[in-house]
Design an enzyme around this catalytic site. Structure first.
Site, mmCIF file in Angstrom:
data_model
loop_
_atom_site.group_PDB
_atom_site.id
_atom_site.type_symbol
_atom_site.label_atom_id
_atom_site.label_comp_id
_atom_site.label_asym_id
_atom_site.label_seq_id
_atom_site.Cartn_x
_atom_site.Cartn_y
_atom_site.Cartn_z
ATOM 1 N N LYS A 169 0.840 -1.221 0.000
ATOM 2 C CA LYS A 169 0.000 0.000 0.000
ATOM 3 C C LYS A 169 0.866 1.259 0.000
ATOM 4 O O LYS A 169 0.519 2.263 -0.636
ATOM 5 C CB LYS A 169 -0.941 -0.005 1.218
ATOM 6 C CG LYS A 169 -1.837 1.237 1.321
ATOM 7 C CD LYS A 169 -2.721 1.407 0.098
ATOM 8 C CE LYS A 169 -3.799 2.461 0.137
ATOM 9 N NZ LYS A 169 -3.645 3.713 0.782
ATOM 10 N N GLU A 176 0.447 6.649 -6.726
ATOM 11 C CA GLU A 176 -0.674 7.623 -6.741
ATOM 12 C C GLU A 176 -0.126 9.059 -6.848
ATOM 13 O O GLU A 176 -0.627 9.868 -7.634
ATOM 14 C CB GLU A 176 -1.475 7.416 -5.453
ATOM 15 C CG GLU A 176 -2.683 8.279 -5.227
ATOM 16 C CD GLU A 176 -3.337 7.901 -3.890
ATOM 17 O OE1 GLU A 176 -3.852 6.772 -3.757
ATOM 18 O OE2 GLU A 176 -3.316 8.727 -2.955
HETATM 19 N N1 LIG Z 1 -9.671 8.609 3.904
HETATM 20 C C1 LIG Z 1 -9.059 7.906 2.942
HETATM 21 O O1 LIG Z 1 -9.139 8.196 1.761
HETATM 22 C C2 LIG Z 1 -8.239 6.711 3.311
HETATM 23 C C3 LIG Z 1 -7.811 6.493 4.606
HETATM 24 N N2 LIG Z 1 -7.050 5.398 4.894
HETATM 25 C C4 LIG Z 1 -6.566 5.170 6.254
HETATM 26 O O2 LIG Z 1 -7.636 4.653 7.043
HETATM 27 C C5 LIG Z 1 -7.449 5.064 8.404
HETATM 28 C C6 LIG Z 1 -8.703 5.788 8.878
HETATM 29 O O3 LIG Z 1 -8.896 6.893 8.031
HETATM 30 P P1 LIG Z 1 -10.261 7.747 8.004
HETATM 31 O O4 LIG Z 1 -11.437 6.860 8.204
HETATM 32 O O5 LIG Z 1 -10.179 8.583 6.777
HETATM 33 O O6 LIG Z 1 -10.078 8.648 9.318
HETATM 34 P P2 LIG Z 1 -11.201 9.458 10.111
HETATM 35 O O7 LIG Z 1 -10.476 10.532 10.832
HETATM 36 O O8 LIG Z 1 -12.326 9.817 9.223
HETATM 37 O O9 LIG Z 1 -11.756 8.401 11.184
HETATM 38 C C7 LIG Z 1 -10.990 7.884 12.244
HETATM 39 C C8 LIG Z 1 -11.949 7.454 13.352
HETATM 40 O O10 LIG Z 1 -11.209 6.772 14.361
HETATM 41 C C9 LIG Z 1 -11.714 7.182 15.625
HETATM 42 N N3 LIG Z 1 -10.692 6.904 16.626
HETATM 43 C C10 LIG Z 1 -9.480 7.489 16.767
HETATM 44 N N4 LIG Z 1 -8.792 6.925 17.768
HETATM 45 C C11 LIG Z 1 -9.592 5.946 18.269
HETATM 46 C C12 LIG Z 1 -9.431 4.994 19.308
HETATM 47 N N5 LIG Z 1 -8.291 4.895 20.034
HETATM 48 N N6 LIG Z 1 -10.461 4.139 19.573
HETATM 49 C C13 LIG Z 1 -11.594 4.217 18.842
HETATM 50 N N7 LIG Z 1 -11.800 5.090 17.842
HETATM 51 C C14 LIG Z 1 -10.798 5.934 17.546
HETATM 52 C C15 LIG Z 1 -12.064 8.650 15.437
HETATM 53 O O11 LIG Z 1 -12.975 9.112 16.420
HETATM 54 C C16 LIG Z 1 -12.653 8.639 14.021
HETATM 55 O O12 LIG Z 1 -14.051 8.397 14.034
HETATM 56 C C17 LIG Z 1 -6.184 5.948 8.422
HETATM 57 O O13 LIG Z 1 -5.077 5.166 8.721
HETATM 58 C C18 LIG Z 1 -6.103 6.422 6.981
HETATM 59 O O14 LIG Z 1 -4.786 6.776 6.609
HETATM 60 C C19 LIG Z 1 -6.712 4.467 3.953
HETATM 61 C C20 LIG Z 1 -7.116 4.624 2.663
HETATM 62 C C21 LIG Z 1 -7.904 5.750 2.218
HETATM 63 O O1 LIG Z 2 -4.284 6.161 1.143
HETATM 64 C C1 LIG Z 2 -4.978 7.022 0.638
HETATM 65 C C2 LIG Z 2 -5.429 6.929 -0.784
HETATM 66 O O2 LIG Z 2 -4.903 5.804 -1.412
HETATM 67 C C3 LIG Z 2 -5.355 8.191 1.468
HETATM 68 O O3 LIG Z 2 -6.284 9.037 0.838
HETATM 69 C C4 LIG Z 2 -4.116 8.940 1.872
HETATM 70 O O4 LIG Z 2 -4.478 9.954 2.787
HETATM 71 C C5 LIG Z 2 -3.423 9.542 0.642
HETATM 72 O O5 LIG Z 2 -2.131 9.990 0.983
HETATM 73 P P1 LIG Z 2 -1.815 11.563 1.203
HETATM 74 O O6 LIG Z 2 -2.717 11.993 2.373
HETATM 75 O O7 LIG Z 2 -0.363 11.621 1.520
HETATM 76 O O8 LIG Z 2 -2.198 12.265 -0.080
#
Ligand SMILES: NC(=O)C1=CN([C@@H]2O[C@H](COP(=O)(O)OP(=O)(O)OC[C@H]3O[C@@H](n4cnc5c(N)ncnc54)[C@H](O)[C@@H]3O)[C@@H](O)[C@H]2O)C=CC1
Ligand SMILES: O=C(CO)[C@H](O)[C@H](O)COP(=O)(O)O
Length: 299
Positions: A169, A176
């Protein structure tokens, strides 16, 4: 299967919803009580605390972590650790560094699957692409859940041992960055070049049969449709950068040249300079020094 989901933000909520839609039972916890209440409305069993969460899961726990990478993962694992044993499985679906994942796989009492997740919130309906590392038995055990969260059986695979999912990833994200930079440069030339072009129309045409068609290019088309060919008020500033930085660091340590990914990352960092790039300003002044070329100055 019963699945525990910790973290119900943009991505975790989709994991929970897709698992529910496929008929799995979901126990859901987040530190944000509103997020827990919302997923309960969608059919999940809400957990008011981590203690409540582990109690509802019983034996042979299958837990999906979808919290921000870094300290939040270690905090969640520290709380879970007393309740885990080697028949349990923990999936980390976030963007964790692969070396953190190999460390966690060694120290977590449960089987640990590092799961790179691609597709983002826009893939809620279609499903994600999942790149998974860790023990084969745990991957096989969770396959019905991966089938549900991914686009289907073709949307996930076991890459190899611990760390390999997040390694793949990480490189995906480097690619990307480079693709975004390539599309950005091409559209910048079209925008500033000889013809007065409708860039939405260009992107749509490319998306229909061209060699360079892709989902990112569809997102370019959407951006031009919504913002206009000149991108309107969208600022010259790109945030993020952690996964791209890791990709470049890893490439340096493996002595693999990745100039396109590095350039894309450097462009991001360059976009954040408060008063324009210092290096470009110095080049502007140096041309006066050696050639008496006029120095362009800001107001
Ligand atoms: N948003 C995107 O496009 C993508 C995100 N990711 C990854 O997925 C993961 C989550 O990302 P998002 O959903 O976008 O983040 P987000 O910020 O929208 O959601 C994170 C959630 O985790 C909760 N949280 C934080 N600490 C916690 C704990 N100790 N116990 C329980 N809940 C907790 C928060 O309250 C929040 O609801 C990250 O590692 C991100 O890098 C991966 C691919 C794409
Ligand atoms: O993993 C992802 C998409 O594939 C997340 O959107 C990630 O946050 C993208 O990386 P950056 O925040 O550095 O642009």
């Amino acid at each position: 299967m019963q699945l525990g989901v910790i973290g119900l933000g943009r991505m975790g909520r989709i994991v929970a919803d897709r698992a529910l839609d496929a008929g799995h039972e979901v126990v859901a916890f987040d530190v944000d009580a509103e997020a827990v209440a919302a997923v309960a409305d969608a059919g999940a069993d809400p957990a008011g605390s981590l203690a409540d969460f582990v109690e509802q899961l019983g034996t042979e726990k299958r837990i999906w972590l979808m919290v921000p990478a870094g300290d939040a993962i270690d905090a969640a694992l520290a709380d879970l650790e007393p309740h885990l044993d080697d028949e349990d499985v923990v999936v980390d679906g976030g963007n964790s560094h692969f070396e953190d994942s190999t460390r966690r796989a060694e120290t977590t009492p449960a089987a640990y699957l590092d799961c790179g997740t691609s597709g983002g919130p826009a893939s809620a309906e279609a499903g994600f692409s999942l790149m998974i590392g860790g023990p084969e038995w745990a991957y096989d055990e969770l396959t019905p859940v991966f089938d549900a969260v991914a686009t289907g059986p073709a949307g996930h695979a076991r890459m190899g041992p611990a760390g390999s999912g997040h390694y793949v990833k990480m490189v995906h994200n480097g690619v990307e960055y480079a693709l975004m930079e390539a599309y950005g440069e091409g559209f910048e030339l079209l925008s500033d070049g000889r013809y007065d072009l409708d860039l939405e129309s260009v992107a749509r045409t490319w998306n229909n049969g061209a060699v360079i068609r892709s989902w990112l290019l569809e997102l370019c088309e959407e951006a031009f449709a919504e913002e206009g060919s000149d991108l309107g008020t969208v600022a010259d500033r790109v945030e993020g950068g952690s996964t791209g930085t890791w990709t470049v660091q890893e490439a340096l340590s493996q002595e693999v040249p990745v100039p396109l990914i590095y350039t894309a990352l450097a462009e991001r960092f360059g976009s954040r300079a408060a008063n324009g790039r210092f290096a470009r300003r110095l080049a502007n002044r140096l041309r006066y020094g050696f050639g008496r070329h006029e120095v362009a100055r800001s107001e």
